[in-house]
Design an enzyme around this catalytic site. Structure first.
Site, PDB file in Angstrom:
ATOM      1  N   LYS A 172     -10.569  -8.615 -53.760  1.00 21.51           N
ATOM      2  CA  LYS A 172      -9.707  -7.609 -53.127  1.00 21.51           C
ATOM      3  C   LYS A 172      -8.430  -7.340 -53.926  1.00 21.51           C
ATOM      4  CE  LYS A 172      -7.716  -8.653 -49.151  1.00 21.51           C
ATOM      5  NZ  LYS A 172      -8.400  -9.963 -49.291  1.00 21.51           N
TER       6      LYS A 172
ATOM      7  N   LYS B  39       2.066  -6.422 -49.638  1.00 17.48           N
ATOM      8  CA  LYS B  39       1.296  -7.552 -49.124  1.00 17.48           C
ATOM      9  C   LYS B  39       2.008  -8.048 -47.870  1.00 17.48           C
ATOM     10  CE  LYS B  39      -1.985 -10.745 -49.525  1.00 17.48           C
ATOM     11  NZ  LYS B  39      -3.428 -10.465 -49.639  1.00 17.48           N
TER      12      LYS B  39
ATOM     13  N   GLY C 152     -14.825 -10.916 -63.401  1.00 15.83           N
ATOM     14  CA  GLY C 152     -13.907 -11.454 -64.395  1.00 15.83           C
ATOM     15  C   GLY C 152     -12.850 -10.492 -64.883  1.00 15.83           C
TER      16      GLY C 152
END
Length: 239
Positions: free
Chosen positions: A15, A37, A203
């Site tokens: 995410k 956030k 990755g």
């Protein structure tokens, strides 16, 4: 569309990397971007959180803001209760997002885990924040077996609450996808009713920031400021 709420179908599915990629693609498209956030869990007082990671990957032009932080890697309400710290109310989160939207062309609100993870003891969730903001929700899902069910459940939860699902992005597309992952590319839109809007390679968060920023638009559809095509991607990975 000045605010997008980013939610996962679970945890550890990419995410934050997807949020960073959308931020990078939007910056490349010339937009001013902020990442909010609301509740960061599992990090110490001096450790970088998810919003800081978005700035690292997407670039210093991105504004990062965090409202609450808890040391244990738990759901925000549990982490807050155990630490004795306050939780941010949905109205406070929506207020912070609206404030950022006043000075940025795009605000990405990254949740903690899934859509219905509790933010406080009253049972408020990221869905309540999206409702207050009247913002679309971008769903980040894993590639492999089990993702159809969790994505369908998330889409049903959005519909039940009258929220708009923007689409689905695969948060970590493997280098050598198995049969289930390849089949899921076509099946995710069918079971969720949401368009497939991207696939971020596994990755990608370990790339050098300059490489990440250069590649990010190619992982995302035009709705997310990128150049990625679901049709071409499905053709490249037939089931």
């Amino acid at each position: 569309m000045s605010v997008i709420v980013v939610s996962g179908t679970g945890t550890e599915i990419g995410k934050t990397v997807v949020t960073s990629a959308v931020a990078a693609a939007a910056v490349a498209a010339g937009l001013s971007v902020a990442v909010l956030k609301p509740a960061q869990t599992g990090v110490g007082p001096d450790e970088p959180g998810d919003a800081a990671e978005a700035v690292r990957l997407a670039g210093p032009a991105v504004t990062a803001r965090e409202l609450a932080r808890y040391p244990e890697p738990l759901a925000p309400d549990t982490a807050a209760r155990r630490s004795g710290l306050a939780t941010p109310a949905p109205s406070r989160i929506a207020e912070a997002a609206a404030e950022l939207a006043g000075s940025h062309e795009l605000v990405l609100v990254e949740g903690a885990g899934g859509l219905l993870v509790r933010f406080d003891e009253e049972g408020h969730t990221l869905a309540d924040v999206a409702r207050l903001l009247e913002a679309p929700v971008l769903v980040v899902a894993p590639a492999g077996l089990g993702t159809l069910n969790s994505t369908a459940l998330t889409a049903e939860a959005l519909t039940a609450r009258g929220l708009h699902g923007l689409g689905v992005v695969v948060g970590s597309w493997p280098d050598s996808p198995d049969l289930a992952s390849r089949c899921n590319l076509a099946d995710l839109p069918k079971v969720s009713g949401l368009p497939l809007l991207g696939a971020v390679p596994q990755g990608s968060g370990t790339l050098a920031p300059a490489s990440f920023r250069a590649a990010a638009p190619g992982w995302l559809a035009p709705d997310l400021y990128g150049t990625w095509s679901a049709e071409s991607f499905l053709a490249a990975w037939p089931a």
